[in-house]
Design an enzyme around this catalytic site. Structure first.
Site, mmCIF file in Angstrom:
data_model
loop_
_atom_site.group_PDB
_atom_site.id
_atom_site.type_symbol
_atom_site.label_atom_id
_atom_site.label_comp_id
_atom_site.label_asym_id
_atom_site.label_seq_id
_atom_site.Cartn_x
_atom_site.Cartn_y
_atom_site.Cartn_z
ATOM 1 N N ARG A 21 -5.395 -7.603 12.866
ATOM 2 C CA ARG A 21 -4.441 -8.589 12.347
ATOM 3 C C ARG A 21 -4.082 -9.576 13.447
ATOM 4 O O ARG A 21 -3.810 -9.181 14.570
ATOM 5 C CB ARG A 21 -3.178 -7.887 11.834
ATOM 6 C CG ARG A 21 -3.525 -6.948 10.694
ATOM 7 C CD ARG A 21 -2.314 -6.370 10.025
ATOM 8 N NE ARG A 21 -2.762 -5.419 8.998
ATOM 9 C CZ ARG A 21 -1.952 -4.665 8.276
ATOM 10 N NH1 ARG A 21 -0.637 -4.746 8.450
ATOM 11 N NH2 ARG A 21 -2.445 -3.843 7.378
ATOM 12 N N SER A 61 3.112 2.141 4.118
ATOM 13 C CA SER A 61 3.586 1.285 3.055
ATOM 14 C C SER A 61 2.732 1.619 1.837
ATOM 15 O O SER A 61 1.513 1.491 1.885
ATOM 16 C CB SER A 61 3.388 -0.170 3.478
ATOM 17 O OG SER A 61 4.065 -1.036 2.612
ATOM 18 N N ARG A 96 1.034 4.161 15.260
ATOM 19 C CA ARG A 96 2.475 4.383 15.172
ATOM 20 C C ARG A 96 2.799 5.879 15.080
ATOM 21 O O ARG A 96 3.852 6.325 15.548
ATOM 22 C CB ARG A 96 3.052 3.627 13.974
ATOM 23 C CG ARG A 96 3.037 2.115 14.223
ATOM 24 C CD ARG A 96 3.782 1.332 13.168
ATOM 25 N NE ARG A 96 3.732 -0.105 13.485
ATOM 26 C CZ ARG A 96 4.261 -1.058 12.729
ATOM 27 N NH1 ARG A 96 4.891 -0.727 11.589
ATOM 28 N NH2 ARG A 96 4.184 -2.324 13.082
#
Length: 425
Positions: A263, A353, A392
């Site tokens: 990204r 998510s 993460r």
RNA sequence: GGUGGGGUGGCUGAGUGGUCGAAAGCGGCGGUCUUGAAAACCGUUGAGUGUAACAGCUCCCAGGGUUCGAAUCCCUGCCCCACCGCCA
């Protein structure tokens, strides 16, 4: 993409629903353009019909040995008119297509109102953040003292927002990946899939990254217009692009896939600049489901549970929130974010998510199944989520399991993947 | 990288520029027969748009072009197969 028929029949409802997402739908332009389209389309199709019947007639006359010259004369200016009309039609269709392709999905009814992440609503919480009786380090300092994380070398090799890992930390990172993938495949019923990390524009259009979010992507300098994937969602979901699942007994189709993600993080200058929270390249295990329309809500709950199960087995405290309208992504109808406890920040930070897209992506992709009840192809629903973001998760393990001496205890479930190592120091 | 051959319906595979959205076979679905099944036979079976329902329109890899008319001819691109070269 939204169903154009739905917008046409319920324009005000659509506009209202989109407003929850902070999107202002220009109904007037849309309706005007659509009316225009309809008129030109009718005109074009009439001309096409005329051409078809005339041409057929000429064919017959010729076969019968008649003189076709007068017939050809009659049809002379039809061709001109038709190509003009077709040109206009293509133009207006392209305009409409462009507008429709940039309209976001409508939020589900149960999505709370709100403008940004402050308005997300916590729906559950698991685990107790550990009380430390020493001064804790964040993952950057821990990684440095373990000789495991090296951001300086990464910026020499490439630039900012990349990382180099060494030794036990690198292995822990790999262990997490393997553990997640094995769990989803072995216990949660997903099929493991391996996919390209480079995709074409059509794929990015299918899942909704294009045409609107080009800036977030790394584009290859190549005339073929290839992009690095920002998430496995793109290649994995597009597996069913332009497909019709004929045998509905194979549904739901569940894929688990580990890929790096790239990204550009355009627009996030200055956010999370320290450490590996926000990188240009990170690893993720992604879960993707294709389901029948009536099952997508349940599938989202199930899939979110699969992601949460990883955190629970790792003993990492988390909370799950439902995103408010303003925080929802472009393609999503409903999203649960899972946030893990990050001790150094004394905050829960997003680690997964999980979203339902309903038929939004499926319509863009033409991903369908043959409904045995109607005998007709119908759009599938797509659901996906991270299970989990590996980088993460690594941060969370390092920080939550750190000891006073700077070492890190390895969670039980990861030890088989670490050659039995119980602690890195 | 070179040379050659291809991309047609769920699959295999025909298709002299005109009634071809497309033969045939297989598969699927429905039926006849049968206690049931198989076999055999009969029928049916692409997608989209549009309509109250018809009709109409579009789609034979994609995009252009030639033509009154294109699955069929021409150009470009993409993809696949075979052989040679190179290569992890």
């Amino acid at each position: 993409m939204l169903d154009p028929k739905f917008i046409r029949t319920a324009p005000e409802d659509t506009q209202k629903a989109l407003a929850l997402k902070g999107y202002e739908l220009d109904l007037q332009t849309l309706i005007q353009l659509d009316d225009e389209r309809k008129a030109i389309q009718v005109k074009t199709e009439n001309l096409q019909q005329e051409r078809n019947t005339r041409s057929k007639g000429i064919g017959k006359a010729k076969a019968a040995g008649e003189d076709i010259a007068p017939l050809l004369k009659e049809v002379d200016d039809l061709k001109q008119q038709l190509s003009e009309a077709e040109g206009q039609l293509h133009e207006v269709q392209a305009k409409l297509e462009r507008i429709l392709s940039e309209i976001p999905n409508i939020p589900a009814d149960e999505v709370p109102a709100g403008s940004d992440e402050e308005d997300n609503v916590e729906i559950r919480r698991w685990g107790e953040p550990r009380e430390f009786d020493f001064d804790i380090k964040d993952h950057v300092d821990l990684g440095a003292s373990l000789n495991g994380l090296d951001f300086d070398t990464a910026s020499k090799l490439t630039g900012s927002r990349f990382s180099v890992m060494h030794g036990g930390v690198a292995r822990l990172h790999r262990a997490l990946t393997q553990y997640m993938l094995n769990t989803h495949v072995g216990e949660h019923g997903y099929d493991e899939v391996y996919v390209p990390y480079v995709v074409n524009r059509e794929s990015l259009y299918g899942t909704g990254q294009l045409p609107k979010f080009e800036d977030d992507l790394f584009k290859l300098n190549d005339e073929r217009e290839f992009y690095l994937i920002p998430t496995a969602e793109v290649p994995v979901t597009n597996i069913l692009r332009n497909e019709i699942v004929r045998d509905d007994s194979v549904l739901p189709i569940k894929f688990a896939c580990h890929t790096p993600c790239f990204r550009s993080e355009a627009g996030s200058h200055g956010r999370d600049t320290r450490g590996m929270i926000r990188q240009h390249q990170f690893e993720k295990v992604e879960l993707v489901q294709f389901v029948k329309p009536q099952n997508s809500d349940a599938a989202l709950v199930e899939l979110t549970g699969h992601a949460e199960a990883i955190l629970e087995s790792l003993g990492l405290p988390y909370r799950t929130v439902i995103l408010c309208g303003g925080d929802l992504g472009f393609s999503a109808a409903k999203t649960f974010d899972i946030e893990v406890w990050v001790p150094s920040q004394e905050k829960y930070r997003e680690i997964s998510s999980c979203s339902s897209f309903r038929d939004f992506q499926a319509r863009r992709m033409k991903a369908r199944f043959k409904n045995p009840e109607t005998g007709k192809p119908e759009l599938l629903h797509t659901v996906n989520g991270s299970g989990l973001a590996v980088g993460r998760t690594l941060i969370a393990v390092l920080e939550n399991y750190q000891q006073a001496d700077g070492s890190v205890i390895i969670p039980e479930v990861l030890r088989p993947y670490m050659g039995g190592v119980e602690r890195i120091s």
